[in-house]
Write a protein that holds these residues in place. Structure first.
Motif, PDB file in Angstrom:
ATOM      1  N   THR A 102      78.653   1.511  27.625  1.00  0.00           N
ATOM      2  CA  THR A 102      78.576   1.954  29.006  1.00  0.00           C
ATOM      3  C   THR A 102      79.417   3.210  29.207  1.00  0.00           C
ATOM      4  OG1 THR A 102      78.253  -0.294  29.724  1.00  0.00           O
ATOM      5  CG2 THR A 102      79.047   1.246  31.376  1.00  0.00           C
ATOM      6  N   ALA A 103      78.900   4.131  30.008  1.00  0.00           N
ATOM      7  CA  ALA A 103      79.620   5.367  30.295  1.00  0.00           C
ATOM      8  C   ALA A 103      79.677   5.597  31.799  1.00  0.00           C
ATOM      9  CB  ALA A 103      78.929   6.547  29.621  1.00  0.00           C
ATOM     10  N   LEU A 104      80.765   6.185  32.239  1.00  0.00           N
ATOM     11  CA  LEU A 104      80.925   6.550  33.642  1.00  0.00           C
ATOM     12  C   LEU A 104      79.947   7.685  33.962  1.00  0.00           C
ATOM     13  CD1 LEU A 104      84.177   6.894  35.597  1.00  0.00           C
ATOM     14  CD2 LEU A 104      82.555   8.756  35.645  1.00  0.00           C
ATOM     15  N   PHE A 116      78.203   3.580  36.751  1.00  0.00           N
ATOM     16  CA  PHE A 116      78.036   3.603  35.300  1.00  0.00           C
ATOM     17  C   PHE A 116      76.560   3.712  34.942  1.00  0.00           C
ATOM     18  CE2 PHE A 116      82.050   1.690  36.222  1.00  0.00           C
ATOM     19  CZ  PHE A 116      82.893   2.280  35.282  1.00  0.00           C
ATOM     20  N   ASN A 117      76.267   3.953  33.677  1.00  0.00           N
ATOM     21  CA  ASN A 117      74.882   4.118  33.243  1.00  0.00           C
ATOM     22  C   ASN A 117      74.195   2.794  32.916  1.00  0.00           C
ATOM     23  OD1 ASN A 117      76.408   3.681  30.912  1.00  0.00           O
ATOM     24  ND2 ASN A 117      75.070   4.927  29.639  1.00  0.00           N
ATOM     25  N   GLU A 118      74.918   1.673  32.997  1.00  0.00           N
ATOM     26  CA  GLU A 118      74.338   0.357  32.739  1.00  0.00           C
ATOM     27  C   GLU A 118      74.781  -0.620  33.819  1.00  0.00           C
ATOM     28  OE1 GLU A 118      75.315  -1.088  28.864  1.00  0.00           O
ATOM     29  OE2 GLU A 118      74.408   0.611  27.829  1.00  0.00           O
ATOM     30  N   GLU A 119      74.021  -1.688  33.974  1.00  0.00           N
ATOM     31  CA  GLU A 119      74.363  -2.749  34.925  1.00  0.00           C
ATOM     32  C   GLU A 119      75.695  -3.382  34.531  1.00  0.00           C
ATOM     33  OE1 GLU A 119      72.403  -4.227  37.559  1.00  0.00           O
ATOM     34  OE2 GLU A 119      71.051  -2.518  37.391  1.00  0.00           O
ATOM     35  N   LEU A 120      76.518  -3.674  35.526  1.00  0.00           N
ATOM     36  CA  LEU A 120      77.768  -4.391  35.302  1.00  0.00           C
ATOM     37  C   LEU A 120      77.496  -5.874  35.495  1.00  0.00           C
ATOM     38  CD1 LEU A 120      80.183  -2.000  37.214  1.00  0.00           C
ATOM     39  CD2 LEU A 120      79.537  -1.973  34.798  1.00  0.00           C
ATOM     40  N   ILE A 121      78.225  -6.719  34.770  1.00  0.00           N
ATOM     41  CA  ILE A 121      77.934  -8.150  34.795  1.00  0.00           C
ATOM     42  C   ILE A 121      79.159  -8.980  35.155  1.00  0.00           C
ATOM     43  CG2 ILE A 121      76.083  -7.927  33.097  1.00  0.00           C
ATOM     44  CD1 ILE A 121      78.073  -9.168  31.031  1.00  0.00           C
ATOM     45  N   GLU A 122      78.890 -10.226  35.475  1.00  0.00           N
ATOM     46  CA  GLU A 122      79.920 -11.255  35.611  1.00  0.00           C
ATOM     47  C   GLU A 122      79.821 -12.125  34.365  1.00  0.00           C
ATOM     48  OE1 GLU A 122      78.956 -13.284  39.242  1.00  0.00           O
ATOM     49  OE2 GLU A 122      80.098 -11.867  40.437  1.00  0.00           O
ATOM     50  N   ILE A 123      80.909 -12.776  34.012  1.00  0.00           N
ATOM     51  CA  ILE A 123      80.899 -13.688  32.870  1.00  0.00           C
ATOM     52  C   ILE A 123      81.279 -15.067  33.393  1.00  0.00           C
ATOM     53  CG2 ILE A 123      81.956 -14.272  30.656  1.00  0.00           C
ATOM     54  CD1 ILE A 123      82.289 -11.273  30.154  1.00  0.00           C
ATOM     55  N   LYS A 147      74.973  -1.095  39.052  1.00  0.00           N
ATOM     56  CA  LYS A 147      75.721  -0.219  38.149  1.00  0.00           C
ATOM     57  C   LYS A 147      77.007   0.307  38.780  1.00  0.00           C
ATOM     58  CE  LYS A 147      71.522   1.378  35.859  1.00  0.00           C
ATOM     59  NZ  LYS A 147      70.726   2.551  35.470  1.00  0.00           N
ATOM     60  N   ASP A 148      77.320  -0.169  39.991  1.00  0.00           N
ATOM     61  CA  ASP A 148      78.481   0.346  40.736  1.00  0.00           C
ATOM     62  C   ASP A 148      79.564  -0.709  40.889  1.00  0.00           C
ATOM     63  OD1 ASP A 148      77.087   2.758  41.274  1.00  0.00           O
ATOM     64  OD2 ASP A 148      76.086   1.798  42.969  1.00  0.00           O
ATOM     65  N   ILE A 149      80.802  -0.230  40.880  1.00  0.00           N
ATOM     66  CA  ILE A 149      81.943  -1.056  41.259  1.00  0.00           C
ATOM     67  C   ILE A 149      82.619  -0.316  42.411  1.00  0.00           C
ATOM     68  CG2 ILE A 149      83.397  -0.063  39.419  1.00  0.00           C
ATOM     69  CD1 ILE A 149      84.903  -2.779  39.379  1.00  0.00           C
ATOM     70  N   VAL A 150      82.877  -1.045  43.504  1.00  0.00           N
ATOM     71  CA  VAL A 150      83.390  -0.427  44.731  1.00  0.00           C
ATOM     72  C   VAL A 150      84.544  -1.267  45.262  1.00  0.00           C
ATOM     73  CG1 VAL A 150      82.808   0.318  47.085  1.00  0.00           C
ATOM     74  CG2 VAL A 150      81.066   0.381  45.291  1.00  0.00           C
ATOM     75  N   VAL A 151      85.597  -0.598  45.732  1.00  0.00           N
ATOM     76  CA  VAL A 151      86.716  -1.298  46.339  1.00  0.00           C
ATOM     77  C   VAL A 151      87.193  -0.507  47.557  1.00  0.00           C
ATOM     78  CG1 VAL A 151      88.501  -0.217  44.884  1.00  0.00           C
ATOM     79  CG2 VAL A 151      88.913  -2.462  45.889  1.00  0.00           C
ATOM     80  N   ALA A 152      87.491  -1.223  48.633  1.00  0.00           N
ATOM     81  CA  ALA A 152      88.021  -0.593  49.846  1.00  0.00           C
ATOM     82  C   ALA A 152      89.463  -0.175  49.600  1.00  0.00           C
ATOM     83  CB  ALA A 152      87.945  -1.562  51.015  1.00  0.00           C
ATOM     84  N   VAL A 153      89.866   0.910  50.274  1.00  0.00           N
ATOM     85  CA  VAL A 153      91.223   1.433  50.129  1.00  0.00           C
ATOM     86  C   VAL A 153      91.839   1.593  51.514  1.00  0.00           C
ATOM     87  CG1 VAL A 153      92.600   3.383  49.303  1.00  0.00           C
ATOM     88  CG2 VAL A 153      90.569   2.693  48.036  1.00  0.00           C
ATOM     89  N   SER A 154      93.058   1.062  51.682  1.00  0.00           N
ATOM     90  CA  SER A 154      93.799   1.293  52.924  1.00  0.00           C
ATOM     91  C   SER A 154      94.233   2.756  52.957  1.00  0.00           C
ATOM     92  CB  SER A 154      95.040   0.398  52.977  1.00  0.00           C
ATOM     93  OG  SER A 154      94.663  -0.948  52.966  1.00  0.00           O
ATOM     94  N   ARG A 196      88.324  -1.152  34.385  1.00  0.00           N
ATOM     95  CA  ARG A 196      87.877  -1.919  33.224  1.00  0.00           C
ATOM     96  C   ARG A 196      86.633  -2.650  33.676  1.00  0.00           C
ATOM     97  NH1 ARG A 196      87.586  -6.855  30.898  1.00  0.00           N
ATOM     98  NH2 ARG A 196      88.012  -7.025  28.681  1.00  0.00           N
ATOM     99  N   VAL A 197      85.528  -2.386  33.008  1.00  0.00           N
ATOM    100  CA  VAL A 197      84.263  -3.007  33.383  1.00  0.00           C
ATOM    101  C   VAL A 197      83.601  -3.625  32.158  1.00  0.00           C
ATOM    102  CG1 VAL A 197      83.878  -1.439  35.329  1.00  0.00           C
ATOM    103  CG2 VAL A 197      82.940  -0.858  33.093  1.00  0.00           C
ATOM    104  N   VAL A 198      82.723  -4.583  32.430  1.00  0.00           N
ATOM    105  CA  VAL A 198      81.915  -5.185  31.371  1.00  0.00           C
ATOM    106  C   VAL A 198      80.464  -5.005  31.786  1.00  0.00           C
ATOM    107  CG1 VAL A 198      81.350  -7.278  30.090  1.00  0.00           C
ATOM    108  CG2 VAL A 198      83.714  -6.861  30.809  1.00  0.00           C
ATOM    109  N   SER A 199      79.684  -4.423  30.882  1.00  0.00           N
ATOM    110  CA  SER A 199      78.283  -4.152  31.199  1.00  0.00           C
ATOM    111  C   SER A 199      77.372  -5.154  30.501  1.00  0.00           C
ATOM    112  CB  SER A 199      77.926  -2.733  30.770  1.00  0.00           C
ATOM    113  OG  SER A 199      77.968  -2.645  29.357  1.00  0.00           O
ATOM    114  N   ALA A 200      76.094  -4.965  30.693  1.00  0.00           N
ATOM    115  CA  ALA A 200      75.083  -5.878  30.165  1.00  0.00           C
ATOM    116  C   ALA A 200      75.164  -6.047  28.651  1.00  0.00           C
ATOM    117  CB  ALA A 200      73.697  -5.399  30.567  1.00  0.00           C
ATOM    118  N   ASP A 201      75.709  -5.058  27.933  1.00  0.00           N
ATOM    119  CA  ASP A 201      75.826  -5.214  26.478  1.00  0.00           C
ATOM    120  C   ASP A 201      77.008  -6.111  26.094  1.00  0.00           C
ATOM    121  OD1 ASP A 201      78.116  -3.609  26.664  1.00  0.00           O
ATOM    122  OD2 ASP A 201      77.286  -1.959  25.510  1.00  0.00           O
ATOM    123  N   GLY A 202      77.810  -6.527  27.092  1.00  0.00           N
ATOM    124  CA  GLY A 202      78.915  -7.448  26.848  1.00  0.00           C
ATOM    125  C   GLY A 202      80.211  -6.807  26.401  1.00  0.00           C
ATOM    126  N   HIS A 203      80.208  -5.509  26.210  1.00  0.00           N
ATOM    127  CA  HIS A 203      81.410  -4.828  25.743  1.00  0.00           C
ATOM    128  C   HIS A 203      82.245  -4.313  26.918  1.00  0.00           C
ATOM    129  CE1 HIS A 203      78.866  -4.496  22.094  1.00  0.00           C
ATOM    130  NE2 HIS A 203      80.010  -4.795  21.524  1.00  0.00           N
TER     131      HIS A 203
END
Length: 120
Positions: free
Chosen positions: A24-26, A48-55, A83-90, A102-109
Motif C-alpha cells: 500500500t502507498a500513500l 491510500f491506493n488500496e482498501e484499508l481493513i479491520e482484523i 481507502k481513506d483514514i480520517v480523524v477529527a482534530v481539535s 500505521r495502516v493495514v490494507s487488503a494485502d494484510g501488510h
C-alpha cells in the motif's frame, strides 16, 4: 542439450511465478505534507491506493499527531472509509506538527509513515 533443457525448465518456472504486488502507498493527504496552514485543520485525512481493513473486527489502522516538542496530541479514534483514514482534530495552536500513520490494507501488510505540516 541438457543445458538447453535446464534453461527452458528454469524459464518456464520463472514465467509461471506470480508477480508480487507492491504494498500500500500513500496517494494524498489533507493537510498535504509540508503544508503551511493559516488555520488549524478540522481533520486529518490520508488516502491510500488500496482498501484499508479491520482484523477480527478491530480497527488496526491509526493516525497519531505530535507537536514540535514531541508531545502527542490526543485524537479520537480514526474512521476507515474504503481507502481513506480520517480523524477529527481539535483546534491546534501555531506550531509544527508531525502526523504518524500505521495502516493495514487488503494485502494484510502493515504500512507506516509520517509527514509534517505547520499551523501559523
Amino acid at each position: 542439450m541438457l543445458k538447453r533443457a535446464v534453461f527452458l525448465a528454469f524459464t518456464a518456472l520463472i514465467m509461471a511465478m506470480p508477480i508480487a504486488n507492491a504494498h500500500t502507498a500513500l496517494v494524498s493527504s489533507s493537510p498535504k505534507s509540508n503544508a503551511m496552514l493559516k488555520a488549524s485543520p478540522k481533520y486529518i485525512s490520508i488516502t491510500f491506493n488500496e482498501e484499508l481493513i479491520e482484523i477480527a473486527g478491530k480497527t488496526v489502522s491509526k493516525i497519531s499527531l505530535f507537536n514540535a516538542k514531541g508531545k502527542e496530541i490526543k485524537l479520537p479514534k480514526a474512521q476507515i472509509v474504503h481507502k481513506d483514514i480520517v480523524v477529527a482534530v481539535s483546534k491546534l495552536p501555531p506550531s509544527k506538527y508531525k502526523v504518524v500513520y500505521r495502516v493495514v490494507s487488503a494485502d494484510g501488510h502493515p504500512v507506516s509513515g509520517s509527514f509534517f505540516f505547520w499551523v501559523h
